[in-house]
Motif scaffolding. Structure first.
Motif, PDB file in Angstrom:
ATOM      1  N   GLY A   1       0.802  -1.219   0.000  1.00  0.00           N
ATOM      2  CA  GLY A   1       0.000   0.000   0.000  1.00  0.00           C
ATOM      3  C   GLY A   1       0.831   1.263   0.000  1.00  0.00           C
ATOM      4  N   LYS A   2       2.141   1.132  -0.088  1.00  0.00           N
ATOM      5  CA  LYS A   2       2.984   2.333  -0.134  1.00  0.00           C
ATOM      6  C   LYS A   2       2.958   2.940  -1.533  1.00  0.00           C
ATOM      7  CE  LYS A   2       6.115   0.515   3.394  1.00  0.00           C
ATOM      8  NZ  LYS A   2       7.520   0.356   3.797  1.00  0.00           N
ATOM      9  N   LEU A   3       3.410   4.174  -1.583  1.00  0.00           N
ATOM     10  CA  LEU A   3       3.442   4.890  -2.860  1.00  0.00           C
ATOM     11  C   LEU A   3       4.787   5.583  -2.986  1.00  0.00           C
ATOM     12  CD1 LEU A   3      -0.035   6.577  -2.405  1.00  0.00           C
ATOM     13  CD2 LEU A   3       0.483   4.946  -4.217  1.00  0.00           C
ATOM     14  N   ARG A   4       5.337   5.584  -4.196  1.00  0.00           N
ATOM     15  CA  ARG A   4       6.571   6.330  -4.388  1.00  0.00           C
ATOM     16  C   ARG A   4       6.322   7.468  -5.375  1.00  0.00           C
ATOM     17  NH1 ARG A   4      10.009   3.047  -6.909  1.00  0.00           N
ATOM     18  NH2 ARG A   4      11.327   2.316  -5.212  1.00  0.00           N
ATOM     19  N   LEU A   5       6.772   8.659  -4.983  1.00  0.00           N
ATOM     20  CA  LEU A   5       6.706   9.804  -5.901  1.00  0.00           C
ATOM     21  C   LEU A   5       7.951   9.748  -6.770  1.00  0.00           C
ATOM     22  CD1 LEU A   5       5.548  13.144  -4.292  1.00  0.00           C
ATOM     23  CD2 LEU A   5       4.713  11.965  -6.310  1.00  0.00           C
ATOM     24  N   ALA A   6       7.749   9.329  -8.014  1.00  0.00           N
ATOM     25  CA  ALA A   6       8.877   9.113  -8.901  1.00  0.00           C
ATOM     26  C   ALA A   6       9.480  10.429  -9.352  1.00  0.00           C
ATOM     27  CB  ALA A   6       8.427   8.301 -10.107  1.00  0.00           C
ATOM     28  N   GLU A   7       8.644  11.293  -9.888  1.00  0.00           N
ATOM     29  CA  GLU A   7       9.136  12.577 -10.376  1.00  0.00           C
ATOM     30  C   GLU A   7       9.779  13.344  -9.237  1.00  0.00           C
ATOM     31  OE1 GLU A   7       8.715  14.025 -13.514  1.00  0.00           O
ATOM     32  OE2 GLU A   7       7.903  12.146 -14.294  1.00  0.00           O
ATOM     33  N   ARG A   8      10.736  14.127  -9.584  1.00  0.00           N
ATOM     34  CA  ARG A   8      11.464  14.880  -8.566  1.00  0.00           C
ATOM     35  C   ARG A   8      10.764  16.205  -8.278  1.00  0.00           C
ATOM     36  NH1 ARG A   8      15.541  14.675  -5.943  1.00  0.00           N
ATOM     37  NH2 ARG A   8      16.811  16.441  -5.244  1.00  0.00           N
ATOM     38  N   PHE A   9      10.367  16.402  -7.039  1.00  0.00           N
ATOM     39  CA  PHE A   9       9.842  17.691  -6.607  1.00  0.00           C
ATOM     40  C   PHE A   9      10.726  18.207  -5.485  1.00  0.00           C
ATOM     41  CE2 PHE A   9       6.048  15.656  -8.391  1.00  0.00           C
ATOM     42  CZ  PHE A   9       5.507  16.685  -9.134  1.00  0.00           C
ATOM     43  N   SER A  10      11.285  19.378  -5.659  1.00  0.00           N
ATOM     44  CA  SER A  10      12.125  19.920  -4.586  1.00  0.00           C
ATOM     45  C   SER A  10      11.228  20.408  -3.452  1.00  0.00           C
ATOM     46  CB  SER A  10      12.974  21.077  -5.091  1.00  0.00           C
ATOM     47  OG  SER A  10      12.179  22.216  -5.289  1.00  0.00           O
ATOM     48  N   GLN A  11      11.784  20.494  -2.270  1.00  0.00           N
ATOM     49  CA  GLN A  11      11.009  20.970  -1.114  1.00  0.00           C
ATOM     50  C   GLN A  11      10.533  22.388  -1.366  1.00  0.00           C
ATOM     51  OE1 GLN A  11      13.474  20.406   2.337  1.00  0.00           O
ATOM     52  NE2 GLN A  11      13.356  18.166   2.208  1.00  0.00           N
ATOM     53  N   SER A  12      11.332  23.104  -2.100  1.00  0.00           N
ATOM     54  CA  SER A  12      10.961  24.474  -2.421  1.00  0.00           C
ATOM     55  C   SER A  12       9.721  24.503  -3.334  1.00  0.00           C
ATOM     56  CB  SER A  12      12.175  25.119  -3.091  1.00  0.00           C
ATOM     57  OG  SER A  12      11.871  26.369  -3.576  1.00  0.00           O
ATOM     58  N   ASP A  13       9.686  23.612  -4.310  1.00  0.00           N
ATOM     59  CA  ASP A  13       8.502  23.495  -5.172  1.00  0.00           C
ATOM     60  C   ASP A  13       7.277  23.107  -4.348  1.00  0.00           C
ATOM     61  OD1 ASP A  13       9.824  24.134  -7.466  1.00  0.00           O
ATOM     62  OD2 ASP A  13      10.002  22.083  -8.194  1.00  0.00           O
ATOM     63  N   LEU A  14       7.455  22.126  -3.489  1.00  0.00           N
ATOM     64  CA  LEU A  14       6.328  21.674  -2.680  1.00  0.00           C
ATOM     65  C   LEU A  14       5.800  22.827  -1.838  1.00  0.00           C
ATOM     66  CD1 LEU A  14       7.706  18.180  -1.565  1.00  0.00           C
ATOM     67  CD2 LEU A  14       6.022  18.678  -3.345  1.00  0.00           C
ATOM     68  N   GLY A  15       6.715  23.614  -1.291  1.00  0.00           N
ATOM     69  CA  GLY A  15       6.305  24.775  -0.521  1.00  0.00           C
ATOM     70  C   GLY A  15       5.484  25.744  -1.369  1.00  0.00           C
ATOM     71  N   ASP A  16       5.965  26.005  -2.575  1.00  0.00           N
ATOM     72  CA  ASP A  16       5.254  26.949  -3.432  1.00  0.00           C
ATOM     73  C   ASP A  16       3.910  26.389  -3.897  1.00  0.00           C
ATOM     74  OD1 ASP A  16       7.294  28.718  -3.146  1.00  0.00           O
ATOM     75  OD2 ASP A  16       8.210  28.341  -5.091  1.00  0.00           O
ATOM     76  N   LEU A  17       3.757  25.093  -3.819  1.00  0.00           N
ATOM     77  CA  LEU A  17       2.478  24.481  -4.205  1.00  0.00           C
ATOM     78  C   LEU A  17       1.423  24.617  -3.114  1.00  0.00           C
ATOM     79  CD1 LEU A  17       3.719  21.298  -6.073  1.00  0.00           C
ATOM     80  CD2 LEU A  17       1.865  22.736  -6.897  1.00  0.00           C
TER      81      LEU A  17
END
Lengths: 224, 224
Positions: A164-180
């Motif tokens: 049931g785990k999931l892996r985020l394959a694409e690379r998202f920087s922490q900075s991008d995640l913050g801006d999202l």
DNA sequence: CAGATTCTGTGAGGCACCTCACAGAAGCGT
DNA sequence: ACGCTTCTGTGAGGTGCCTCACAGAATCTG
């Protein structure tokens, strides 16, 4: 909230029009596709790569609206209503796509009433998503928004792992995640540290593994 | 960002369909018109009164998306795509309107391709507004958002006064204003106190007078 | 492989905004 | 006109999240 249909399901309708009549284009990573306020009105179907849709304030702060991938379309707003571009679009990776002039899209829609209804459906979908993001931002705190984001991204970009785990394959920087989600990069980092210690997520070099999606879903709980 | 066309300009298109084929309804002040998650799919054109569109979190916090008035339509999302209602709609005053089943709307749209394009235009407009609200909320602080809100509301509900001033005729409580921009009622109050002392706004019993819209516009400055 | 970028990790300190608490004013119903 | 409800005003105190600052780890690039 649910993510768009798979590429093959969209071959019909608007996407089909772009596929059949659009001309092939590609952009290198980092290239701007269009900028807020610009007056051009082409529409694009992504066939490969990832595009970031965002807006920025005068003082450099950035708000990412979404990341689009293969099968998604961008630029519909300006193409369909002839207004200015309402956000920036930047190639987050190398991108290939097919573009068509807004005027030609409208002409096709007049000829195929079913395609027009298809467009209406797409716009409704977008509207649901956007207004959901808005209210979530008003009503939920940073932790909940971030949890929600991880689950949301993993629906679109993730791969299922055993257990049931999931892996985020694409690379998202922490900075991008913050801006999202409207958090600073540092806040994202601190939240990740906590979740990692709690065994909710794990870092795996380039990607993020959601070890316990249920815990994230609980953290994301809020409105309705 | 700009507000919808005047009622008479919308007599055609979708609004015209509702006007001609819808049945008259009215709601007393405070009555809920539909609730988030409900499965009905009617659409309504407001002929008189004001409707509040909002969502609430489980713990009672409320986020107001917008207030709609005569000439505006509500319920398009569920009516057009058949999904659940995406927000609550409540009569903020006594309301009169005309309603039509979503299925009938769709049928009309199939017969009048121009009306379908009209709907597409309306959805684009809504999408621009909503995503603008979203990014404004991410990028601007409370003061800027409140200034922006006052200007925005006065475009739709205000009356011009001599000397470039504007009066907000309709009554909006500070609590409502807060829920419209994501501030607490107390913060709205304190900001008003400051602006009143600076001569930017004035209170006039029931309404608010914007004495210096330019100052508000400057305070609202941000993204783009 | 060296050097330049971009990303990550973490602490210290600050401030915008919130919550709580309460009092007075204004509208509303009967 | 009376109470009832909703709205306004204001202080005290708390906190979520930000900014600044810097160091080390990755990742690109010639």
């Amino acid at each position: 909230m649910s993510i768009e249909a798979a590429p093959e399901r969209r071959a019909r309708g608007l996407a089909g029009i772009l596929e059949r009549h659009g001309r092939a284009v590609d952009y290198p990573k980092g290239r701007m596709i269009y900028a807020t306020g610009a007056q051009d009105s082409t529409m694009m179907l992504i066939t490969k790569g990832r595009v970031e849709i965002s807006r920025s304030s005068v003082d450099g702060r950035r708000s990412i609206l979404t990341h689009l991938g293969p099968g998604d379309m961008l630029g519909e707003l300006a193409a369909l209503d002839g207004g200015a571009r309402s956000a920036d679009a930047v190639a987050a990776t190398t991108v290939q796509g097919r573009v068509l002039e807004g005027a030609l899209v409208l002409q096709r829609l007049r000829e195929e009433p079913d395609a027009a209804l298809d467009v209406i459906g797409m716009l409704c979908q977008r509207l649901r998503q956007t207004s959901g993001m808005y209210t979530a931002h008003m009503l939920a705190d940073g932790q909940a928004r971030l949890a929600r984001l991880l689950l949301h991204l993993s629906e679109k970009w993730g791969e299922a792992l055993p257990g049931g785990k999931l892996r985020l394959a694409e690379r998202f920087s922490q900075s991008d995640l913050g801006d999202l989600v409207g958090l600073s990069r540092e806040s994202v980092n601190r939240q990740f540290r906590d979740w990692e210690q709690a065994g909710v997520i794990a870092r795996e070099g380039m990607g993020i593994v959601l070890c316990d999606p249920g815990a994230l879903a609980r953290a994301a709980e809020m409105a309705e």
